[in-house]
Design an enzyme around this catalytic site. Structure first.
Site, PDB file in Angstrom:
ATOM      1  CG  LEU A  99      -1.943  -1.046   1.458  1.00 48.45           C
ATOM      2  CD1 LEU A  99      -1.319  -2.354   1.925  1.00 48.45           C
ATOM      3  CD2 LEU A  99      -2.965  -0.570   2.504  1.00 48.45           C
ATOM      4  N   GLY A 187       1.174   4.254   4.720  1.00 49.07           N
ATOM      5  CA  GLY A 187       2.044   3.386   3.922  1.00 49.07           C
ATOM      6  C   GLY A 187       2.354   2.084   4.630  1.00 49.07           C
ATOM      7  CB  SER A 188       1.186  -0.403   5.756  1.00 51.02           C
ATOM      8  OG  SER A 188      -0.077  -0.056   5.193  1.00 51.02           O
ATOM      9  NE  ARG A 189       5.076  -7.535   2.230  1.00 48.73           N
ATOM     10  CZ  ARG A 189       6.260  -7.985   1.827  1.00 48.73           C
ATOM     11  NH1 ARG A 189       7.272  -7.138   1.692  1.00 48.73           N
ATOM     12  NH2 ARG A 189       6.443  -9.262   1.570  1.00 48.73           N
TER      13      ARG A 189
END
Length: 231
Positions: A99, A187-189
């Site tokens: 993301l 922001g990430s995963r």
């Protein structure tokens, strides 16, 4: 009153304090300098955009696994699930969704079923696009059993900018596909682990829409019919 409720519904509650803070700072800046006030308003608008919480049309079927997050399918590979969940050394298919700061960051349940275990693991904050982020970064791991009896795992992973993981689930929760369950800020995963013989319906580089994109179909060998619900 309904209009106000609808307004708050489309913004995730984690964003309220940020939006209010940005708006207050913008007001104070505008009282000193019009240009600074404009910059503050732009920042406030971006904050509202980041914490948006849109409805999605969710495919409903016990056979399906849907994407828990918006983003790019960055990687599909065989990997061991998070060790803290106690699944042993049995590899699974890992689908990694990255993301960026412009994606919707609200996370959704990938399948119908029951939550078996949760584990929060504090860690580092490497760029979430790196493979080692799955191992070393701060994460919230969830093990569930689907309505079809399959065990799957989904993991919220903090990134270089993301420093706050929110997960509203509890062990024993009965959950439905597409339900909102948390958010990762800035922001990430999200990783999804599936049994090795699962029929995947996505590929690397594909754009996924949380709550809508079908990642896998446990009943792929037979014709699967499903309907859509707005959530």
């Amino acid at each position: 009153m309904k209009q106000y409720n609808d307004l708050f519904k489309i913004i995730h509650r984690e964003g309220y304090i940020f939006i209010a803070s940005f708006a207050l700072v913008s007001f104070l800046l505008a009282s000193f300098n019009e240009k600074l006030g404009c910059i503050g308003c732009i920042a406030t608008a971006w904050c509202i955009y980041f914490f948006r919480n849109p409805d999605r049309f969710v495919p409903i079927s016990d056979d399906l696994v849907i994407s828990p997050a918006d983003g790019i399918i960055q990687e599909i590979k065989e990997a061991l699930p998070p060790p803290e969940l106690g699944l042993g050394d049995v590899e699974m298919i890992r689908v990694s969704i990255f993301l960026n700061i412009f994606n919707v960051h609200v996370n959704r349940i990938p399948a119908n079923g029951k939550i078996l275990a949760l584990h929060y693991n504090p860690g580092k904050f490497f760029n979430a696009s790196l493979d080692k982020a799955s191992i070393y970064n701060e994460r919230q791991s969830v093990l569930m059993e689907t309505a079809q009896g399959q065990k799957i795992v989904f993991v919220q992973i903090a990134g270089l900018i993301a420093r706050r993981i929110v997960c509203d689930l509890e062990e024993g929760n009965e959950v439905k596909t597409g339900e909102r369950y948390g958010i990762i800020r800035f922001g990430s995963r999200v990783d999804v682990y599936l049994p090795l013989k699962t029929a995947l319906l996505v590929s690397k580089g594909q754009t996924a829409i949380g709550g809508e994109t079908i990642i896998a179909d446990f009943g792929r060998k037979k014709t699967t019919e499903f309907k859509f619900e707005r959530k």
